[in-house]
Design a protein around this motif. Structure first.
Motif, PDB file in Angstrom:
ATOM      1  N   VAL A  13      49.249  43.204  38.056  1.00 33.73           N
ATOM      2  CA  VAL A  13      49.282  44.589  37.636  1.00 33.73           C
ATOM      3  C   VAL A  13      49.035  45.456  38.859  1.00 33.73           C
ATOM      4  CG1 VAL A  13      48.197  46.288  36.140  1.00 33.73           C
ATOM      5  CG2 VAL A  13      48.412  43.938  35.392  1.00 33.73           C
ATOM      6  N   LYS A  22      42.925  36.243  40.300  1.00 31.93           N
ATOM      7  CA  LYS A  22      42.921  36.873  38.998  1.00 31.93           C
ATOM      8  C   LYS A  22      42.800  35.812  37.919  1.00 31.93           C
ATOM      9  CE  LYS A  22      45.632  40.405  38.246  1.00 31.93           C
ATOM     10  NZ  LYS A  22      46.791  41.206  37.878  1.00 31.93           N
ATOM     11  N   LEU A  32      41.957  41.073  30.782  1.00 33.60           N
ATOM     12  CA  LEU A  32      41.562  42.456  31.005  1.00 33.60           C
ATOM     13  C   LEU A  32      40.160  42.680  30.435  1.00 33.60           C
ATOM     14  CD1 LEU A  32      44.911  44.209  30.071  1.00 33.60           C
ATOM     15  CD2 LEU A  32      44.105  43.526  32.320  1.00 33.60           C
ATOM     16  N   HIS A  33      39.294  43.329  31.206  1.00 28.96           N
ATOM     17  CA  HIS A  33      37.921  43.549  30.798  1.00 28.96           C
ATOM     18  C   HIS A  33      37.778  44.906  30.119  1.00 28.96           C
ATOM     19  CE1 HIS A  33      36.843  40.092  33.225  1.00 28.96           C
ATOM     20  NE2 HIS A  33      37.555  40.619  34.213  1.00 28.96           N
ATOM     21  N   LYS A  34      36.934  44.960  29.071  1.00 24.07           N
ATOM     22  CA  LYS A  34      36.658  46.233  28.424  1.00 24.07           C
ATOM     23  C   LYS A  34      35.649  46.989  29.265  1.00 24.07           C
ATOM     24  CE  LYS A  34      37.637  45.099  23.663  1.00 24.07           C
ATOM     25  NZ  LYS A  34      37.142  45.072  22.293  1.00 24.07           N
ATOM     26  N   LYS A  62      41.631  47.392  34.977  1.00 23.51           N
ATOM     27  CA  LYS A  62      40.924  46.582  33.982  1.00 23.51           C
ATOM     28  C   LYS A  62      40.806  45.113  34.372  1.00 23.51           C
ATOM     29  CE  LYS A  62      41.515  49.355  29.894  1.00 23.51           C
ATOM     30  NZ  LYS A  62      41.878  49.347  28.493  1.00 23.51           N
ATOM     31  N   HIS A  63      41.667  44.619  35.270  1.00 28.15           N
ATOM     32  CA  HIS A  63      41.616  43.198  35.592  1.00 28.15           C
ATOM     33  C   HIS A  63      40.403  42.849  36.448  1.00 28.15           C
ATOM     34  CE1 HIS A  63      43.541  44.592  39.285  1.00 28.15           C
ATOM     35  NE2 HIS A  63      43.038  43.522  39.836  1.00 28.15           N
ATOM     36  N   SER A  65      37.631  45.307  36.685  1.00 32.48           N
ATOM     37  CA  SER A  65      36.596  46.257  36.251  1.00 32.48           C
ATOM     38  C   SER A  65      36.229  47.279  37.316  1.00 32.48           C
ATOM     39  CB  SER A  65      35.335  45.512  35.806  1.00 32.48           C
ATOM     40  OG  SER A  65      35.606  44.691  34.726  1.00 32.48           O
TER      41      SER A  65
END
Length: 159
Positions: A13, A22, A32-34, A62-63, A65
């Motif tokens: 990404v 990754k 993907l992290h919240k 998001k990958h 953070s």
């Protein structure tokens, strides 16, 4: 019947450094992290050399953070000349900050706080600041953020 699984490389990404790896799901998509912050949030940096400064989140990754805060963590980038005879230049670029190093900030009460989630009477799920009880998410704010984003994209494409 036996099925041979072929491991596919991750789709990127964002361009990664050579030493960054990754994490991937079995379908080779990135994990993907919240995060507790979103684009357009006002945040206060709580650690690092920019500690104590307040800014607005411009971009999220998001990958890994990380977030990019407007006019924070500036890095100098030396750009080569694109055409012959044109001089090179030194550009200041915002670097990413890990999301754990920023806290949401209330402009009215001037206090940094953790984020909580609650469901309103109409069934919408919103984020709020725990210290002040102030609701962060509102439709008006999101409409404003997306309009600004479209305007900047148009300005960049014209230039």
């Amino acid at each position: 019947m036996q099925v041979n699984r072929v491991e596919k490389p991750c789709l990127t990404v964002m361009k990664l450094k050579r030493w960054e790896r990754k994490e991937c799901k079995p379908n080779s998509l990135p994990v993907l992290h919240k995060m507790h912050v979103r684009i357009g949030d006002t945040v206060k940096v709580i650690s690092g050399h920019e500690k104590g400064k307040i800014g607005e989140v411009v971009r999220l990754f998001k990958h890994n953070s990380t977030v990019i805060v407007k006019d924070m963590n500036l890095k100098t980038k030396h750009m080569k000349s694109k055409e012959q005879g044109e001089p090179g230049q030194i550009v200041k670029v915002e670097g990413p900050i890990h999301s754990s190093n920023v806290m949401l900030y209330s402009k009215e009460k001037e206090v940094a706080s953790r984020v909580g989630h609650k469901i309103l009477e109409d069934g919408s799920r919103v984020r709020f600041l725990i210290k002040t009880g102030e609701i962060i998410d509102s439709k008006e704010k999101w409409i404003k953020v997306f309009k600004e984003k479209k305007e900047t994209e148009k300005a960049e494409s014209v230039s």
